[in-house]
Design an enzyme around this catalytic site. Structure first.
Site, PDB file in Angstrom:
ATOM      1  CG  ASP B 107     -75.277 -60.483 -57.294  1.00  0.00           C
ATOM      2  OD1 ASP B 107     -75.286 -60.912 -58.472  1.00  0.00           O
ATOM      3  OD2 ASP B 107     -76.029 -60.919 -56.421  1.00  0.00           O
ATOM      4  CB  CYS B 110     -76.112 -60.558 -63.835  1.00  0.00           C
ATOM      5  SG  CYS B 110     -74.505 -60.581 -64.644  1.00  0.00           S
ATOM      6  CG  HIS B 292     -75.107 -56.449 -65.913  1.00  0.00           C
ATOM      7  ND1 HIS B 292     -75.160 -57.173 -64.744  1.00  0.00           N
ATOM      8  CD2 HIS B 292     -76.354 -55.967 -66.113  1.00  0.00           C
ATOM      9  CE1 HIS B 292     -76.386 -57.113 -64.257  1.00  0.00           C
ATOM     10  NE2 HIS B 292     -77.129 -56.395 -65.063  1.00  0.00           N
TER      11      HIS B 292
END
Lengths: 161, 301
Positions: B107, B110, B292
């Site tokens: 979101d 991370c 990510h």
């Protein structure tokens, strides 16, 4: 048990938010921000009514507008919902009073407070973003400040009558 | 400043849960292109609705921090169909070096979330072994205590910051009474302090950048060749759900004096690791794939 524990968390969280809002209210009252006020509506600390006055050297000079400020349960992680209650003729506000301001949406930072939001809206009055208007008529008219002022005053008089 | 820069994301998938954080922004941009004929007002509303939908969907489908899973069992399936075989080679190498990982919600938070989770988990585990307060807990409490003055010095409103500061300090106070499982529940509680303490890490990172503006300026220069530190913090660090780049990582590790290792997995077949600051021996290790971060565990953890 799980449900009870969850309830406890929600309550505690709400308590934190309440405390935060009370602090903000205190700051607002002590500092007396020029041209901006806000106070809880009735007894609900999650729902406030604010007012902003247009600043000098802008067409909004002297005009006063009321806003509704509703705080979510996870404020300030998420922003409050803010709408103009007094109808306003402005490129970035629609006919329902919705405001297009990035800091209230994708640029929201939990460092902002009611005070910074009100000041941002106040400066938005004199410095609209005419590239992405919610009110295209107002955006088109903005270039001609004299004409804009005439329409603005007409609408303001009509709405407060 | 790469490899940890989120902007280098190369994935093109648009499904929400498998998407990297960067896809949140790309999905929005794509939606804006698709609706070119709509009014600005409709577009704006659609964008906001879509952003809220994506965030809500991610929240439903993925816990903030997942359970511990084996490296190859977690990653192999994900890259099985990937034509770039470098990923599979890289996974083998990581599998030999690390014992497990935890997936962190995609979101935009991370890095902060993974970093904070792993640090607190290690703190809880270390404290469980000792009858008296461990030095690291004493140290970090002092750091957080001292951070308040720094936050105010760089211009944050006390009334806006107190809540975050108190929640973070309170969480540290609870460490001696927490088990790793209790911590896991706490940091996955959507209604609890989790998001707030994660956001506090953003404020700490921004504060360190502002306090050391001269040193950080060269890394945050805009296209116009100017480095506007306040603007950078306002647009790249503070906004909730905004992805993290290397500058923010360096700033946060400096502010808390907690080092981190980032393992970088890409198609090259040679995962590379970077330690912040250089020469440190971090407990917190994160896996970076373009866009990510997840949490990694050493074979000795």
């Amino acid at each position: 048990m799980a449900a009870l524990a969850e309830q406890g968390n929600v309550r505690r969280e709400t308590g934190n938010v309440t405390k935060r809002l009370q602090k903000e209210l205190m700051t607002l009252m002590m500092e007396a921000v020029p041209g901006a006020t806000a106070f809880p509506e009735n007894d609900n600390v999650f729902s406030w009514i604010g007012t902003i006055r247009g600043t000098k050297d802008t067409v909004y000079d002297g005009l006063e507008y009321k806003l509704s400020i509703k705080f979510p349960a996870d404020y300030p992680y998420n922003p409050p919902t803010i709408k103009f209650i007094t109808p306003i003729f402005h490129p970035n506000v629609d006919t329902h009073g919705n405001i297009c301001l990035d800091i209230l949406k994708e640029k929201w930072s939990a460092a902002y407070s009611v005070k910074t939001i009100l000041l941002s809206i106040q400066s938005l009055l004199g410095e609209p973003n005419c590239d992405s208007p919610l009110n295209t008529h107002a955006a088109q008219l903005w270039e001609d400040q004299a004409k804009y002022l005439t329409v603005l005053k007409e609408k303001y008089a009509m709405k407060t009558a | 400043m790469n490899p940890a820069g989120d902007d280098s994301a190369t994935t093109t998938t648009t499904t929400t849960t498998e998407a990297a954080d960067g896809d949140l922004q790309r999905a929005l941009e794509a939606s804006l292109r698709d609706v070119g004929t709509m009014s600005a007002q409709e577009q704006d509303r659609l964008t906001i609705d879509q952003l809220n939908d994506i965030v809500a969907t991610i929240a439903q489908e993925q816990p903030m921090v997942g359970a511990k899973v084996g490296i190859s069992e977690a990653l192999a399936a994900e890259y099985a169909e990937n034509p770039m075989k470098g990923f599979a080679l890289g996974i083998d190498i990581l599998n030999a070096k690390y014992s497990a990982m935890r997936r962190v919600r995609k979101d935009g938070n991370c890095f902060y979330r993974g970093f904070l989770y792993r640090y607190l988990e290690a703190l809880v585990l270390a404290q469980q072994q000792q009858p008296t307060t461990i030095p690291e807990l004493v140290r970090i409490r002092e750091v957080v205590k001292g951070s308040k003055k720094k936050l105010l010095d760089v211009g944050y409103d006390e009334s806006a910051m107190d809540m975050f500061w108190e929640m973070f300090a309170e969480l540290l106070d609870q460490v001696p009474s927490l088990t790793p499982d209790a911590l896991h529940l706490k940091l996955n509680d959507e209604q609890g302090v989790s998001n707030h303490v994660v956001w506090f890490c953003r404020a700490l990172s921004a504060t360190q950048i502002k306090l050391n503006a001269d040193r950080f300026a060269p890394f945050i220069m805009g296209e116009d060749g100017l480095a506007d530190v306040d603007k950078f913090c306002r647009t790249e660090v503070e906004p909730v759900n905004h992805e993290c780049e290397q500058v923010q990582i360096i700033a946060l590790t400096e502010m808390l004096q907690v080092p981190v290792t980032i393992e970088y997995l890409d198609a090259s077949g040679h995962p590379s690791s970077i330690v912040f600051p250089e020469g440190a021996h971090p407990t917190v290790k994160l896996l970076y794939r373009p866009g990510h971060y997840d949490i990694l565990y050493d074979t000795t953890d």
